[in-house]
Each structure stands twice: as structure tokens, then as C-alpha cells.
Design an enzyme around this catalytic site. Sequence first.
Site, PDB file in Angstrom:
ATOM      1  N   HIS A 190       0.802  -1.241   0.000  1.00 20.75           N
ATOM      2  CA  HIS A 190       0.000   0.000   0.000  1.00 20.75           C
ATOM      3  C   HIS A 190       0.826   1.277   0.000  1.00 20.75           C
ATOM      4  CE1 HIS A 190       0.926  -0.016   4.312  1.00 20.75           C
ATOM      5  NE2 HIS A 190       0.666   1.266   4.275  1.00 20.75           N
TER       6      HIS A 190
HETATM    7  C1  UD1 Z   1      -2.154   5.821   5.199  1.00 27.87           C
HETATM    8  C2  UD1 Z   1      -0.879   6.419   5.813  1.00 27.87           C
HETATM    9  C3  UD1 Z   1       0.225   5.368   5.829  1.00 27.87           C
HETATM   10  C4  UD1 Z   1      -0.246   4.102   6.513  1.00 27.87           C
HETATM   11  C5  UD1 Z   1      -1.555   3.608   5.886  1.00 27.87           C
HETATM   12  C6  UD1 Z   1      -2.084   2.431   6.667  1.00 27.87           C
HETATM   13  C7  UD1 Z   1      -0.533   8.826   5.404  1.00 27.87           C
HETATM   14  C8  UD1 Z   1       0.226   9.829   4.615  1.00 27.87           C
HETATM   15  N1  UD1 Z   1      -0.396   7.540   5.027  1.00 27.87           N
HETATM   16  O1  UD1 Z   1      -1.863   5.500   3.856  1.00 27.87           O
HETATM   17  O2  UD1 Z   1       1.342   5.886   6.538  1.00 27.87           O
HETATM   18  O3  UD1 Z   1       0.753   3.134   6.378  1.00 27.87           O
HETATM   19  O4  UD1 Z   1      -2.528   4.662   5.923  1.00 27.87           O
HETATM   20  O5  UD1 Z   1      -2.945   1.667   5.892  1.00 27.87           O
HETATM   21  O6  UD1 Z   1      -1.210   9.182   6.331  1.00 27.87           O
HETATM   22  N2  UD1 Z   1      -9.131   4.602   0.680  1.00 27.87           N
HETATM   23  C9  UD1 Z   1     -10.375   4.058   0.581  1.00 27.87           C
HETATM   24  N3  UD1 Z   1     -10.987   3.638   1.722  1.00 27.87           N
HETATM   25  C10 UD1 Z   1     -10.441   3.769   2.959  1.00 27.87           C
HETATM   26  C11 UD1 Z   1      -9.164   4.340   3.059  1.00 27.87           C
HETATM   27  C12 UD1 Z   1      -8.529   4.754   1.915  1.00 27.87           C
HETATM   28  O7  UD1 Z   1     -10.929   3.922  -0.515  1.00 27.87           O
HETATM   29  O8  UD1 Z   1     -11.057   3.369   3.971  1.00 27.87           O
HETATM   30  C13 UD1 Z   1      -8.451   5.046  -0.548  1.00 27.87           C
HETATM   31  C14 UD1 Z   1      -8.858   6.455  -0.964  1.00 27.87           C
HETATM   32  O9  UD1 Z   1      -8.836   6.530  -2.337  1.00 27.87           O
HETATM   33  C15 UD1 Z   1      -7.711   7.268  -0.428  1.00 27.87           C
HETATM   34  C16 UD1 Z   1      -6.528   6.324  -0.632  1.00 27.87           C
HETATM   35  O10 UD1 Z   1      -7.056   5.045  -0.353  1.00 27.87           O
HETATM   36  O11 UD1 Z   1      -7.573   8.497  -1.079  1.00 27.87           O
HETATM   37  C17 UD1 Z   1      -5.336   6.579   0.235  1.00 27.87           C
HETATM   38  O12 UD1 Z   1      -5.728   6.680   1.599  1.00 27.87           O
HETATM   39  P1  UD1 Z   1      -4.856   7.551   2.608  1.00 27.87           P
HETATM   40  O13 UD1 Z   1      -5.425   7.443   3.954  1.00 27.87           O
HETATM   41  O14 UD1 Z   1      -4.592   8.899   2.054  1.00 27.87           O
HETATM   42  O15 UD1 Z   1      -3.437   6.838   2.560  1.00 27.87           O
HETATM   43  P2  UD1 Z   1      -3.019   5.329   2.790  1.00 27.87           P
HETATM   44  O16 UD1 Z   1      -2.332   4.869   1.562  1.00 27.87           O
HETATM   45  O17 UD1 Z   1      -4.144   4.543   3.306  1.00 27.87           O
HETATM   46  N1  UDP Z   2      -3.905  -5.504   8.729  1.00 29.64           N
HETATM   47  C1  UDP Z   2      -5.176  -6.036   8.853  1.00 29.64           C
HETATM   48  N2  UDP Z   2      -5.825  -6.431   7.718  1.00 29.64           N
HETATM   49  C2  UDP Z   2      -5.273  -6.338   6.478  1.00 29.64           C
HETATM   50  C3  UDP Z   2      -3.968  -5.807   6.378  1.00 29.64           C
HETATM   51  C4  UDP Z   2      -3.328  -5.385   7.518  1.00 29.64           C
HETATM   52  O1  UDP Z   2      -5.709  -6.147   9.957  1.00 29.64           O
HETATM   53  O2  UDP Z   2      -5.927  -6.711   5.499  1.00 29.64           O
HETATM   54  C5  UDP Z   2      -3.214  -5.061   9.954  1.00 29.64           C
HETATM   55  C6  UDP Z   2      -1.860  -5.681  10.148  1.00 29.64           C
HETATM   56  O3  UDP Z   2      -1.977  -6.923  10.811  1.00 29.64           O
HETATM   57  C7  UDP Z   2      -1.141  -4.623  10.971  1.00 29.64           C
HETATM   58  C8  UDP Z   2      -1.740  -3.344  10.473  1.00 29.64           C
HETATM   59  O4  UDP Z   2      -2.968  -3.667   9.838  1.00 29.64           O
HETATM   60  O5  UDP Z   2      -1.446  -4.767  12.340  1.00 29.64           O
HETATM   61  C9  UDP Z   2      -0.804  -2.717   9.497  1.00 29.64           C
HETATM   62  O6  UDP Z   2      -1.457  -1.705   8.816  1.00 29.64           O
HETATM   63  P1  UDP Z   2      -0.961  -1.164   7.418  1.00 29.64           P
HETATM   64  O7  UDP Z   2      -0.125  -2.173   6.728  1.00 29.64           O
HETATM   65  O8  UDP Z   2      -2.174  -0.670   6.745  1.00 29.64           O
HETATM   66  O9  UDP Z   2      -0.112   0.128   7.837  1.00 29.64           O
HETATM   67  P2  UDP Z   2       1.393   0.364   8.328  1.00 29.64           P
HETATM   68  O10 UDP Z   2       1.683  -0.520   9.467  1.00 29.64           O
HETATM   69  O11 UDP Z   2       2.279   0.149   7.151  1.00 29.64           O
HETATM   70  O12 UDP Z   2       1.384   1.819   8.681  1.00 29.64           O
END
Ligand code: UD1
Ligand code: UDP
Length: 372
Positions: free
Chosen positions: A213
Site C-alpha cells: 500500500h
Molecule cells: C495511510 C498512511 C500510511 C499508513 C496507511 C495504513 C498517510 C500519509 N499515510 O496511507 O502511513 O501506512 O494509511 O494503511 O497518512 N481509501 C479508501 N478507503 C479507505 C481508506 C482509503 O478507498 O477506507 C483510498 C482512498 O482513495 C484514499 C486512498 O485510499 O484516497 C489513500 O488513503 P490515505 O489514507 O490517504 O493513505 P493510505 O495509503 O491509506
Molecule cells: N492488517 C489487517 N488487515 C489487512 C492488512 C493489515 O488487519 O488486510 C493489519 C496488520 O496486521 C497490521 C496493520 O494492519 O497490524 C498494518 O497496517 P498497514 O499495513 O495498513 O499500515 P502500516 O503498518 O504500514 O502503517
Amino acid sequence: MKLLSVVGARPQFIKAAVISRAIADLNAAAGDKGHVADVIVHTGQHYDTTMSQVFFDELSIPDPVHNLEVSGGTHGEMTGRMLERLEAVIIEESPDWVLVHGDTNSTLAGALAATKLHVPLAHVESGLRSYNRRMPEEINRIVTDSIADLLFVPTEQARSNLLSEGVPGERIIPVGDVMFDATKFYAPLAEQRSAVRATHGLESGNYVLATVHRAENTDDPARLKQIVMGLSRLSEENTVVLPLHPRTRLALEAAGLLDDVGSSLLLIEPVGYLEMLDLERNARVIATDSGGVQKEAYFAGVGCVTLRDETEWVELVEAGVNVLAGADADRIVAAAEQLRQVDPEPGLYGDGQAGEKVVSALVEVTRQRKRC
Ligand code: UD1
Ligand code: UDP
């Protein structure tokens, strides 16, 4: 004491579950002698049921008192809208502490809102550095750490990173990693409750678990393509299961790769935490660009191929249980073949009591302040 925790993204819900459990235990033990009010504020950054509500339900996290419903947009737009709304909430709630977790835009907005209002700020999972300033998370961490009053560090490396940046030692509190607490507490429940392997016909030790991601991978079609090629080659030997982050689904669609990926990998919706722990524990190997999943691989005793060029969790690479493969198909395949079962070393990420240590440190510092 009133603690206002700002959460917004998936890993923060899991971290918040650890803190809320520690608060509930402390309140139960304290009886009439003291009470910690646990006010959770959800920024709205993650909003799909599978990215948010599922964690509140299965980990019994108290319902957010406020949901700011801020998501999407550019980094500036998202952070700015959160900042504006958080300011109003912090004024209304008047907490003794604002607590932020990790390194997302929700973390940064919470940190800025609190410090601008002179409300003490605590940062959980402080001190991590990738030394790659193109990562949005790195900027969020550096800013948050530089303005936090208390910095709870998960590892010795994190402590030494902060000291080398000149953070006063008395602000840094080593507690261990709240994600280790979470794994320790929830792994037995995962074993009892998760049906995810049966649902998808996954045999223990006979599949690769992947998650992708990171912006650096999803927003760069060349990197995304290499990762897809690497995972597809692994799928010739073992099923590769990929719970798909919504960001990655969109990126694969935009790059015209979704159909190809769907034909070689087992694409599933994001899973709940208990299911994820179960998938991790039974995987042959894990390939991920996630911060949290790298450590969970280690806790599960499973080797990890990290789909990045650097990691904040350097101790895992040094221990030989995590291999940095970047976004390079050949290196991904070679690393997955090389990695074997892991013997987790006790103590690398604390003793599983990080949540209790965070809460008791906050209570103690608040008491001292009120005495002055
Ligand atoms: C964010 C965090 C990242 C973290 C990740 C965990 C920032 C800059 N990044 O990244 O550090 O590792 O969360 O998963 O804060 N979207 C959906 N549904 C949701 C959430 C997101 O459709 O419930 C889509 C939307 O198009 C959104 C995109 O994902 O614009 C990115 O979501 P965003 O929260 O900006 O960043 P992540 O890649 O999730
Ligand atoms: N995780 C989850 N379901 C998923 C993928 C990840 O519950 O489908 C959990 C995972 O076990 C970990 C956390 O989400 O505890 C990690 O989140 P993510 O990878 O989104 O973010 P990061 O840790 O890179 O910020």
C-alpha cells in the site's frame, strides 16, 4: 486525567486498542481512587468498513467520541482540514494530554493541533526513521517528534535516533512496541475465531501472504509492475494471497494490471486483525511494504520480504529475518526462497506491557504537574 487519542488509519486503531485496554484495566484497579477518561477522536482518514469499523468491533475499542470525517485529497488538504476540526474538538474536550500514534497525516494533524493549543502531546511509536524524506510518513514523524512532550519509543534504535537529533533524554520513555502487546493479546483469539484460511482454502505453511500500500509503490507504475511480477512468479510455487488495500486496488486499476493480478494471485478484501494474525502465523513467507506487518511476521516466526528500499525496523534486517528486496521482481523471488522460519528473540520489542507503561507514565507526569 483526560486522554484524547487521535486515530484515523488502520494501524492506529490496533494501537489504540492496546491503550484503551490498558486504561480500562487501570480504571478497574483504581476504583474510586482515580479515573482516566479515554476520549477517542477518529479523523475519518480510513472509512471503509473493512479499514475501520471492523477493528472497533472485533477489538472492542470504545466508540470514537468525535468522527471528523476527513479523508482523501492532497496531503495539505487532508492535514489542513483535520487540523481545523481537531482544534475545535481539543478546545471543547480540554484534555490533559493529546496522544498520537505512528506517522500518518492524522498523527501530524493531532500533533500540530495539540501543541498550538499548548496541550501536552504524547507520541506512541516515536523515534522511527527511514531517512527517506520523500516518504510522507518520515515528515510526519520528524515534525511530531520534534514538538512532542513525551516520546514513547518501541526500540533501542528509536531511542538512539531521537538522542542523535538532540531530543532531551528526559522526554524519551522506552516502553516497547504496542504492536507486540496487540499480537500477544489477540493471537490466542485469532486462533479460536479466524475462519479466513478455511474460507479461502489456504493450507498452513503452503501460501505466501502479501500486502502492498505504500505511496512509493502504488504511485509509481514501474515499481508496482515489478512487485506484481515478483508476486506472480512466487505464485507458480505457492498460492499468493493479497488482501488488497483500497489504494492499491485503485492503482492497479489505473495501471491496467488488476485483471492480470487477479488471475495469478488470490485477491481478497482487506481482512480484520484477527484474520490477519491468523494469515501471518500460517504463511510460508510474508512479502510486504507495511511497517506493522514486518514486525508481525517476526512475532509469528515467519520470514519477511520487505518491498521497500529501506526500513525503520532495522533490527529485523540485522537479525537476518527480514530482507529488503525493493521493488525488484528478481530480488523478491530470491529473498522469498532464501527466508526460512524465524526464531523470535525475546525482548527486541519489549515485554508486551507497552500499553500499561504508556498509560502509567502519563498518569504519573500529570500527577507531578498538578502538584507543582
Ligand atoms: C495511510 C498512511 C500510511 C499508513 C496507511 C495504513 C498517510 C500519509 N499515510 O496511507 O502511513 O501506512 O494509511 O494503511 O497518512 N481509501 C479508501 N478507503 C479507505 C481508506 C482509503 O478507498 O477506507 C483510498 C482512498 O482513495 C484514499 C486512498 O485510499 O484516497 C489513500 O488513503 P490515505 O489514507 O490517504 O493513505 P493510505 O495509503 O491509506
Ligand atoms: N492488517 C489487517 N488487515 C489487512 C492488512 C493489515 O488487519 O488486510 C493489519 C496488520 O496486521 C497490521 C496493520 O494492519 O497490524 C498494518 O497496517 P498497514 O499495513 O495498513 O499500515 P502500516 O503498518 O504500514 O502503517
